[in-house]
Motif scaffolding. Structure first.
Motif, PDB file in Angstrom:
ATOM      1  N   THR A 183       0.778  -1.239   0.000  1.00  0.00           N
ATOM      2  CA  THR A 183       0.000   0.000   0.000  1.00  0.00           C
ATOM      3  C   THR A 183       0.812   1.292   0.000  1.00  0.00           C
ATOM      4  OG1 THR A 183      -0.190  -0.012   2.409  1.00  0.00           O
ATOM      5  CG2 THR A 183      -1.935  -1.140   1.160  1.00  0.00           C
ATOM      6  N   THR A 184       2.132   1.209   0.140  1.00  0.00           N
ATOM      7  CA  THR A 184       2.941   2.431   0.159  1.00  0.00           C
ATOM      8  C   THR A 184       4.094   2.312  -0.828  1.00  0.00           C
ATOM      9  OG1 THR A 184       4.597   1.788   1.823  1.00  0.00           O
ATOM     10  CG2 THR A 184       2.489   2.657   2.651  1.00  0.00           C
ATOM     11  N   ASP A 185       4.761   3.427  -1.034  1.00  0.00           N
ATOM     12  CA  ASP A 185       5.976   3.446  -1.844  1.00  0.00           C
ATOM     13  C   ASP A 185       7.210   3.569  -0.953  1.00  0.00           C
ATOM     14  OD1 ASP A 185       4.750   3.220  -4.341  1.00  0.00           O
ATOM     15  OD2 ASP A 185       4.327   5.361  -4.402  1.00  0.00           O
ATOM     16  N   GLN A 186       7.048   3.301   0.343  1.00  0.00           N
ATOM     17  CA  GLN A 186       8.177   3.352   1.269  1.00  0.00           C
ATOM     18  C   GLN A 186       9.275   2.409   0.802  1.00  0.00           C
ATOM     19  OE1 GLN A 186       6.224   2.483   5.161  1.00  0.00           O
ATOM     20  NE2 GLN A 186       7.977   3.595   5.968  1.00  0.00           N
ATOM     21  N   PRO A 187      10.533   2.831   0.902  1.00  0.00           N
ATOM     22  CA  PRO A 187      11.624   1.921   0.559  1.00  0.00           C
ATOM     23  C   PRO A 187      11.633   0.708   1.498  1.00  0.00           C
ATOM     24  CG  PRO A 187      12.424   4.163   0.825  1.00  0.00           C
ATOM     25  CD  PRO A 187      10.998   4.148   1.287  1.00  0.00           C
ATOM     26  N   VAL A 188      12.100  -0.405   0.974  1.00  0.00           N
ATOM     27  CA  VAL A 188      12.178  -1.635   1.773  1.00  0.00           C
ATOM     28  C   VAL A 188      13.001  -1.385   3.039  1.00  0.00           C
ATOM     29  CG1 VAL A 188      13.052  -4.008   1.796  1.00  0.00           C
ATOM     30  CG2 VAL A 188      11.818  -3.148  -0.205  1.00  0.00           C
ATOM     31  N   GLU A 189      14.069  -0.609   2.930  1.00  0.00           N
ATOM     32  CA  GLU A 189      14.921  -0.322   4.083  1.00  0.00           C
ATOM     33  C   GLU A 189      14.129   0.355   5.197  1.00  0.00           C
ATOM     34  OE1 GLU A 189      15.579   0.643   0.935  1.00  0.00           O
ATOM     35  OE2 GLU A 189      17.208  -0.711   0.415  1.00  0.00           O
ATOM     36  N   SER A 190      13.255   1.293   4.844  1.00  0.00           N
ATOM     37  CA  SER A 190      12.432   1.985   5.844  1.00  0.00           C
ATOM     38  C   SER A 190      11.424   1.044   6.486  1.00  0.00           C
ATOM     39  CB  SER A 190      11.675   3.149   5.203  1.00  0.00           C
ATOM     40  OG  SER A 190      12.563   4.111   4.731  1.00  0.00           O
ATOM     41  N   ILE A 191      10.846   0.180   5.688  1.00  0.00           N
ATOM     42  CA  ILE A 191       9.888  -0.791   6.219  1.00  0.00           C
ATOM     43  C   ILE A 191      10.596  -1.749   7.167  1.00  0.00           C
ATOM     44  CG2 ILE A 191       8.354  -2.706   5.604  1.00  0.00           C
ATOM     45  CD1 ILE A 191       7.718  -1.135   3.000  1.00  0.00           C
ATOM     46  N   ALA A 192      11.795  -2.174   6.799  1.00  0.00           N
ATOM     47  CA  ALA A 192      12.565  -3.081   7.660  1.00  0.00           C
ATOM     48  C   ALA A 192      12.781  -2.459   9.040  1.00  0.00           C
ATOM     49  CB  ALA A 192      13.901  -3.429   7.007  1.00  0.00           C
ATOM     50  N   VAL A 193      13.200  -1.199   9.063  1.00  0.00           N
ATOM     51  CA  VAL A 193      13.437  -0.506  10.340  1.00  0.00           C
ATOM     52  C   VAL A 193      12.127  -0.355  11.103  1.00  0.00           C
ATOM     53  CG1 VAL A 193      14.137   1.697  11.366  1.00  0.00           C
ATOM     54  CG2 VAL A 193      15.513   0.666   9.549  1.00  0.00           C
ATOM     55  N   ALA A 194      11.050  -0.023  10.412  1.00  0.00           N
ATOM     56  CA  ALA A 194       9.756   0.195  11.067  1.00  0.00           C
ATOM     57  C   ALA A 194       9.230  -1.063  11.742  1.00  0.00           C
ATOM     58  CB  ALA A 194       8.733   0.700  10.053  1.00  0.00           C
ATOM     59  N   VAL A 195       9.590  -2.226  11.207  1.00  0.00           N
ATOM     60  CA  VAL A 195       9.103  -3.466  11.824  1.00  0.00           C
ATOM     61  C   VAL A 195      10.159  -4.130  12.714  1.00  0.00           C
ATOM     62  CG1 VAL A 195       7.349  -3.876  10.059  1.00  0.00           C
ATOM     63  CG2 VAL A 195       9.618  -4.909   9.792  1.00  0.00           C
ATOM     64  N   GLY A 196      11.250  -3.398  13.004  1.00  0.00           N
ATOM     65  CA  GLY A 196      12.183  -3.854  14.021  1.00  0.00           C
ATOM     66  C   GLY A 196      13.473  -4.481  13.548  1.00  0.00           C
ATOM     67  N   TYR A 197      13.799  -4.367  12.274  1.00  0.00           N
ATOM     68  CA  TYR A 197      15.054  -4.926  11.766  1.00  0.00           C
ATOM     69  C   TYR A 197      16.059  -3.812  11.537  1.00  0.00           C
ATOM     70  CZ  TYR A 197      13.035  -9.523  11.050  1.00  0.00           C
ATOM     71  OH  TYR A 197      12.459 -10.752  11.255  1.00  0.00           O
ATOM     72  N   ASN A 198      17.288  -4.002  11.999  1.00  0.00           N
ATOM     73  CA  ASN A 198      18.364  -3.046  11.745  1.00  0.00           C
ATOM     74  C   ASN A 198      19.125  -3.413  10.486  1.00  0.00           C
ATOM     75  OD1 ASN A 198      17.880  -1.486  14.038  1.00  0.00           O
ATOM     76  ND2 ASN A 198      19.028  -2.909  15.311  1.00  0.00           N
ATOM     77  N   SER A 199      18.896  -4.618   9.980  1.00  0.00           N
ATOM     78  CA  SER A 199      19.595  -5.113   8.806  1.00  0.00           C
ATOM     79  C   SER A 199      18.578  -5.433   7.714  1.00  0.00           C
ATOM     80  CB  SER A 199      20.380  -6.376   9.179  1.00  0.00           C
ATOM     81  OG  SER A 199      20.753  -7.102   8.034  1.00  0.00           O
ATOM     82  N   THR A 200      18.704  -4.759   6.576  1.00  0.00           N
ATOM     83  CA  THR A 200      17.799  -5.029   5.459  1.00  0.00           C
ATOM     84  C   THR A 200      17.951  -6.465   4.946  1.00  0.00           C
ATOM     85  OG1 THR A 200      17.800  -2.700   4.870  1.00  0.00           O
ATOM     86  CG2 THR A 200      17.058  -4.234   3.176  1.00  0.00           C
ATOM     87  N   PRO A 201      19.184  -6.994   4.829  1.00  0.00           N
ATOM     88  CA  PRO A 201      19.299  -8.389   4.385  1.00  0.00           C
ATOM     89  C   PRO A 201      18.620  -9.380   5.351  1.00  0.00           C
ATOM     90  CG  PRO A 201      21.382  -7.275   4.069  1.00  0.00           C
ATOM     91  CD  PRO A 201      20.489  -6.338   4.866  1.00  0.00           C
ATOM     92  N   ALA A 202      18.729  -9.144   6.647  1.00  0.00           N
ATOM     93  CA  ALA A 202      18.065 -10.022   7.614  1.00  0.00           C
ATOM     94  C   ALA A 202      16.548  -9.928   7.464  1.00  0.00           C
ATOM     95  CB  ALA A 202      18.479  -9.670   9.043  1.00  0.00           C
TER      96      ALA A 202
END
Length: 52
Positions: free
Chosen positions: A10-29
């Motif tokens: 539903t958004t154009d948020q970058p994957v990196e931002s979504i990762a941080v928003a859901v509690g991940y500090n590492s995009t690959p993880a």
């Protein structure tokens, strides 16, 4: 992961931002966990589930 999937659909948020928003500090993880949970990496999931 459901929140991340919703944001990917539903958004154009970058994957990196979504990762941080859901509690991940590492995009690959985040990507590995998302793929295990939803059967596709975040970018492909977004492409497959966006309305046309």
């Amino acid at each position: 992961m459901d929140l991340a999937a919703s944001r990917l659909r539903t958004t154009d948020q970058p994957v990196e931002s979504i990762a941080v928003a859901v509690g991940y500090n590492s995009t690959p993880a985040f990507s590995r966990a998302f793929t295990r949970s939803h059967g596709a990496p975040p970018g492909r999931y977004r492409t497959m589930h966006r309305p046309s």
